[in-house]
Design a protein around this motif. Structure first.
Motif, PDB file in Angstrom:
ATOM      1  N   VAL A   1      54.400  -5.528 -20.160  1.00  0.00           N
ATOM      2  CA  VAL A   1      55.119  -6.798 -20.036  1.00  0.00           C
ATOM      3  C   VAL A   1      54.202  -7.860 -19.428  1.00  0.00           C
ATOM      4  O   VAL A   1      54.134  -8.986 -19.913  1.00  0.00           O
ATOM      5  CB  VAL A   1      56.390  -6.622 -19.169  1.00  0.00           C
ATOM      6  CG1 VAL A   1      56.979  -7.980 -18.789  1.00  0.00           C
ATOM      7  CG2 VAL A   1      57.424  -5.799 -19.928  1.00  0.00           C
ATOM      8  N   ILE A   2      53.481  -7.511 -18.361  1.00  0.00           N
ATOM      9  CA  ILE A   2      52.550  -8.461 -17.725  1.00  0.00           C
ATOM     10  C   ILE A   2      51.473  -8.880 -18.718  1.00  0.00           C
ATOM     11  O   ILE A   2      51.088 -10.050 -18.790  1.00  0.00           O
ATOM     12  CB  ILE A   2      51.929  -7.839 -16.463  1.00  0.00           C
ATOM     13  CG1 ILE A   2      52.999  -7.675 -15.384  1.00  0.00           C
ATOM     14  CG2 ILE A   2      50.778  -8.693 -15.943  1.00  0.00           C
ATOM     15  CD1 ILE A   2      52.542  -6.902 -14.162  1.00  0.00           C
ATOM     16  N   ALA A   3      50.994  -7.929 -19.519  1.00  0.00           N
ATOM     17  CA  ALA A   3      49.978  -8.233 -20.525  1.00  0.00           C
ATOM     18  C   ALA A   3      50.502  -9.260 -21.529  1.00  0.00           C
ATOM     19  O   ALA A   3      49.828 -10.259 -21.838  1.00  0.00           O
ATOM     20  CB  ALA A   3      49.562  -6.957 -21.251  1.00  0.00           C
ATOM     21  N   SER A   4      51.699  -9.025 -22.028  1.00  0.00           N
ATOM     22  CA  SER A   4      52.281  -9.927 -23.024  1.00  0.00           C
ATOM     23  C   SER A   4      52.527 -11.313 -22.447  1.00  0.00           C
ATOM     24  O   SER A   4      52.244 -12.330 -23.074  1.00  0.00           O
ATOM     25  CB  SER A   4      53.597  -9.351 -23.556  1.00  0.00           C
ATOM     26  OG  SER A   4      53.375  -8.129 -24.221  1.00  0.00           O
ATOM     27  N   ARG A   5      53.077 -11.365 -21.217  1.00  0.00           N
ATOM     28  CA  ARG A   5      53.375 -12.668 -20.603  1.00  0.00           C
ATOM     29  C   ARG A   5      52.097 -13.428 -20.297  1.00  0.00           C
ATOM     30  O   ARG A   5      52.024 -14.644 -20.485  1.00  0.00           O
ATOM     31  CB  ARG A   5      54.202 -12.482 -19.328  1.00  0.00           C
ATOM     32  CG  ARG A   5      55.569 -11.844 -19.474  1.00  0.00           C
ATOM     33  CD  ARG A   5      56.557 -12.704 -20.238  1.00  0.00           C
ATOM     34  NE  ARG A   5      56.420 -12.579 -21.670  1.00  0.00           N
ATOM     35  CZ  ARG A   5      56.869 -11.559 -22.369  1.00  0.00           C
ATOM     36  NH1 ARG A   5      57.492 -10.564 -21.768  1.00  0.00           N
ATOM     37  NH2 ARG A   5      56.722 -11.536 -23.683  1.00  0.00           N
ATOM     38  N   THR A   6      51.076 -12.742 -19.813  1.00  0.00           N
ATOM     39  CA  THR A   6      49.806 -13.414 -19.492  1.00  0.00           C
ATOM     40  C   THR A   6      49.207 -14.040 -20.744  1.00  0.00           C
ATOM     41  O   THR A   6      48.803 -15.204 -20.752  1.00  0.00           O
ATOM     42  CB  THR A   6      48.808 -12.407 -18.887  1.00  0.00           C
ATOM     43  OG1 THR A   6      49.352 -11.864 -17.681  1.00  0.00           O
ATOM     44  CG2 THR A   6      47.491 -13.091 -18.560  1.00  0.00           C
ATOM     45  N   ARG A   7      49.154 -13.266 -21.818  1.00  0.00           N
ATOM     46  CA  ARG A   7      48.604 -13.774 -23.076  1.00  0.00           C
ATOM     47  C   ARG A   7      49.454 -14.927 -23.611  1.00  0.00           C
ATOM     48  O   ARG A   7      48.944 -15.950 -24.070  1.00  0.00           O
ATOM     49  CB  ARG A   7      48.536 -12.648 -24.112  1.00  0.00           C
ATOM     50  CG  ARG A   7      47.810 -13.038 -25.406  1.00  0.00           C
ATOM     51  CD  ARG A   7      47.829 -11.891 -26.410  1.00  0.00           C
ATOM     52  NE  ARG A   7      47.403 -10.643 -25.823  1.00  0.00           N
ATOM     53  CZ  ARG A   7      48.223  -9.606 -25.576  1.00  0.00           C
ATOM     54  NH1 ARG A   7      49.513  -9.713 -25.870  1.00  0.00           N
ATOM     55  NH2 ARG A   7      47.754  -8.500 -25.050  1.00  0.00           N
TER      56      ARG A   7
ATOM     57  N   LEU B   1      55.862 -13.690 -14.963  1.00  0.00           N
ATOM     58  CA  LEU B   1      55.018 -12.636 -15.522  1.00  0.00           C
ATOM     59  C   LEU B   1      55.778 -11.329 -15.730  1.00  0.00           C
ATOM     60  O   LEU B   1      55.289 -10.430 -16.412  1.00  0.00           O
ATOM     61  CB  LEU B   1      53.810 -12.392 -14.611  1.00  0.00           C
ATOM     62  CG  LEU B   1      52.805 -13.543 -14.515  1.00  0.00           C
ATOM     63  CD1 LEU B   1      51.780 -13.266 -13.429  1.00  0.00           C
ATOM     64  CD2 LEU B   1      52.110 -13.770 -15.855  1.00  0.00           C
ATOM     65  N   PHE B   2      56.973 -11.224 -15.126  1.00  0.00           N
ATOM     66  CA  PHE B   2      57.769 -10.009 -15.266  1.00  0.00           C
ATOM     67  C   PHE B   2      58.913 -10.181 -16.257  1.00  0.00           C
ATOM     68  O   PHE B   2      59.716  -9.271 -16.436  1.00  0.00           O
ATOM     69  CB  PHE B   2      58.352  -9.606 -13.905  1.00  0.00           C
ATOM     70  CG  PHE B   2      57.305  -9.292 -12.877  1.00  0.00           C
ATOM     71  CD1 PHE B   2      56.696  -8.051 -12.843  1.00  0.00           C
ATOM     72  CD2 PHE B   2      56.915 -10.244 -11.951  1.00  0.00           C
ATOM     73  CE1 PHE B   2      55.733  -7.755 -11.896  1.00  0.00           C
ATOM     74  CE2 PHE B   2      55.951  -9.955 -10.998  1.00  0.00           C
ATOM     75  CZ  PHE B   2      55.356  -8.710 -10.969  1.00  0.00           C
ATOM     76  N   ARG B   3      59.012 -11.359 -16.887  1.00  0.00           N
ATOM     77  CA  ARG B   3      60.127 -11.620 -17.791  1.00  0.00           C
ATOM     78  C   ARG B   3      60.150 -10.596 -18.920  1.00  0.00           C
ATOM     79  O   ARG B   3      59.179 -10.417 -19.630  1.00  0.00           O
ATOM     80  CB  ARG B   3      60.014 -13.029 -18.376  1.00  0.00           C
ATOM     81  CG  ARG B   3      61.131 -13.382 -19.340  1.00  0.00           C
ATOM     82  CD  ARG B   3      61.073 -14.859 -19.713  1.00  0.00           C
ATOM     83  NE  ARG B   3      59.780 -15.275 -20.217  1.00  0.00           N
ATOM     84  CZ  ARG B   3      59.374 -15.096 -21.471  1.00  0.00           C
ATOM     85  NH1 ARG B   3      60.158 -14.499 -22.340  1.00  0.00           N
ATOM     86  NH2 ARG B   3      58.181 -15.530 -21.854  1.00  0.00           N
ATOM     87  N   GLY B   4      61.282  -9.894 -19.039  1.00  0.00           N
ATOM     88  CA  GLY B   4      61.427  -8.876 -20.081  1.00  0.00           C
ATOM     89  C   GLY B   4      61.373  -7.458 -19.557  1.00  0.00           C
ATOM     90  O   GLY B   4      61.716  -6.522 -20.276  1.00  0.00           O
ATOM     91  N   ILE B   5      60.974  -7.273 -18.280  1.00  0.00           N
ATOM     92  CA  ILE B   5      60.869  -5.914 -17.764  1.00  0.00           C
ATOM     93  C   ILE B   5      62.235  -5.278 -17.609  1.00  0.00           C
ATOM     94  O   ILE B   5      62.420  -4.085 -17.786  1.00  0.00           O
ATOM     95  CB  ILE B   5      60.111  -5.897 -16.418  1.00  0.00           C
ATOM     96  CG1 ILE B   5      59.824  -4.461 -15.965  1.00  0.00           C
ATOM     97  CG2 ILE B   5      60.859  -6.659 -15.362  1.00  0.00           C
ATOM     98  CD1 ILE B   5      58.958  -3.666 -16.867  1.00  0.00           C
ATOM     99  N   ASP B   6      63.236  -6.088 -17.271  1.00  0.00           N
ATOM    100  CA  ASP B   6      64.586  -5.558 -17.082  1.00  0.00           C
ATOM    101  C   ASP B   6      65.442  -5.954 -18.272  1.00  0.00           C
ATOM    102  O   ASP B   6      66.431  -6.654 -18.153  1.00  0.00           O
ATOM    103  CB  ASP B   6      65.181  -6.111 -15.779  1.00  0.00           C
ATOM    104  CG  ASP B   6      66.445  -5.381 -15.376  1.00  0.00           C
ATOM    105  OD1 ASP B   6      66.720  -4.328 -15.975  1.00  0.00           O
ATOM    106  OD2 ASP B   6      67.148  -5.869 -14.477  1.00  0.00           O
ATOM    107  N   SER B   7      65.043  -5.503 -19.439  1.00  0.00           N
ATOM    108  CA  SER B   7      65.682  -5.940 -20.682  1.00  0.00           C
ATOM    109  C   SER B   7      66.901  -5.089 -21.065  1.00  0.00           C
ATOM    110  O   SER B   7      67.616  -5.415 -21.984  1.00  0.00           O
ATOM    111  CB  SER B   7      64.667  -5.921 -21.834  1.00  0.00           C
ATOM    112  OG  SER B   7      64.124  -4.625 -21.982  1.00  0.00           O
ATOM    113  N   ASP B   8      67.114  -3.975 -20.359  1.00  0.00           N
ATOM    114  CA  ASP B   8      68.231  -3.104 -20.694  1.00  0.00           C
ATOM    115  C   ASP B   8      69.491  -3.630 -20.022  1.00  0.00           C
ATOM    116  O   ASP B   8      69.930  -3.136 -18.983  1.00  0.00           O
ATOM    117  CB  ASP B   8      67.934  -1.679 -20.241  1.00  0.00           C
ATOM    118  CG  ASP B   8      68.989  -0.689 -20.719  1.00  0.00           C
ATOM    119  OD1 ASP B   8      69.745  -1.056 -21.633  1.00  0.00           O
ATOM    120  OD2 ASP B   8      69.047   0.425 -20.175  1.00  0.00           O
ATOM    121  N   ARG B   9      70.061  -4.659 -20.602  1.00  0.00           N
ATOM    122  CA  ARG B   9      71.250  -5.297 -20.052  1.00  0.00           C
ATOM    123  C   ARG B   9      72.424  -5.104 -20.998  1.00  0.00           C
ATOM    124  O   ARG B   9      72.251  -5.000 -22.206  1.00  0.00           O
ATOM    125  CB  ARG B   9      70.994  -6.801 -19.854  1.00  0.00           C
ATOM    126  CG  ARG B   9      69.967  -7.112 -18.782  1.00  0.00           C
ATOM    127  CD  ARG B   9      70.538  -6.873 -17.390  1.00  0.00           C
ATOM    128  NE  ARG B   9      69.618  -7.317 -16.351  1.00  0.00           N
ATOM    129  CZ  ARG B   9      69.970  -7.440 -15.073  1.00  0.00           C
ATOM    130  NH1 ARG B   9      71.198  -7.173 -14.696  1.00  0.00           N
ATOM    131  NH2 ARG B   9      69.085  -7.827 -14.178  1.00  0.00           N
TER     132      ARG B   9
END
Length: 217
Positions: A31-37, A90-98
């Motif tokens: 997730v951090i990789a994707s957000r950084t890019r 940078l953590f957006r999407g890590i807690d996607s199981d909602r």
């Protein structure tokens, strides 16, 4: 002997130390990789220019963007500052199981309320559970005129959107003639409900928001 300054992958003086590469990196690193890019490209930065802003080598930034290393909090802080975003972005999407509730057209649980026995149909369009149960969406259909119109009072704020037909709707001492496309938002504590069904059938959507709900014990 080659000095550090001769190494093309070396960081500049005072740079962030290289993070060790860890085997079996998980979802957080991806997730951090994707957000950084994503944020780097959105700002029009090359890997070289972002690495320079952060104070790390391009090789290290490449590892981060390819989820090949874990970042310390200090590195994440420097990355966020260089990208001009909050660290949490940078953590957006890590807690996607909602939880989500999908209700197909024409479905939804029919519930019983005052007026249900005089041609008033109330259909629940879904609800979340526990502390997330803060909204109550209802599709209301009135197909028969009735002499008695039930008035409702409840906690929270209610939004009403007229879909079909014409009716007069009261809230407290005020009365509104509502046509398709009209909307009304009001305090649910005030007595409210249809006062006259002008043109049948009538269909409207109501969404009641209850604000912060205490956690379920």
């Amino acid at each position: 002997m080659t000095s550090a300054t001769d190494d093309p992958g070396a960081a500049e003086p005072g740079a962030v130390p290289e993070e060790p590469t860890a085997p079996g990196l998980g979802e957080l690193e991806h997730v951090i990789a994707s957000r950084t890019r994503e944020y780097r490209i959105a700002k029009g930065l090359t890997m070289t220019s972002l690495a320079r802003r952060v104070g790390m080598s391009k090789a290290m930034l490449s590892k981060i963007e390819n989820a090949q290393t874990s970042c310390s909090l200090s590195v994440l802080s420097r990355l966020a500052a260089a990208l001009e975003i909050p660290v949490t972005a940078l953590f957006r999407g890590i807690d996607s199981d909602r939880e989500a509730v999908f209700t197909p057209a024409g479905r939804g649980a029919e519930i019983s309320r005052r007026g249900s026995n005089v041609g008033h149909v109330y259909r629940m369009l879904g609800a979340l559970r526990g502390q997330h149960k803060r909204l109550e969406p209802l599709l209301c259909t009135l197909t028969e005129a009735s002499e008695v119109f039930p008035l409702f009072q409840h906690p929270g704020t209610e939004f009403l959107f007229m879909l079909d037909g014409v009716m007069r709707y009261v809230h407290g001492d005020a009365q509104y003639e509502m046509h398709a496309g009209d909307s009304l938002i009001f305090d649910g504590e005030g007595p409210h409900g249809p006062s006259e069904l002008v043109q049948l059938p009538i269909t409207f959507l109501t969404v009641t928001g209850f604000g912060h709900m205490p956690p379920v014990p």
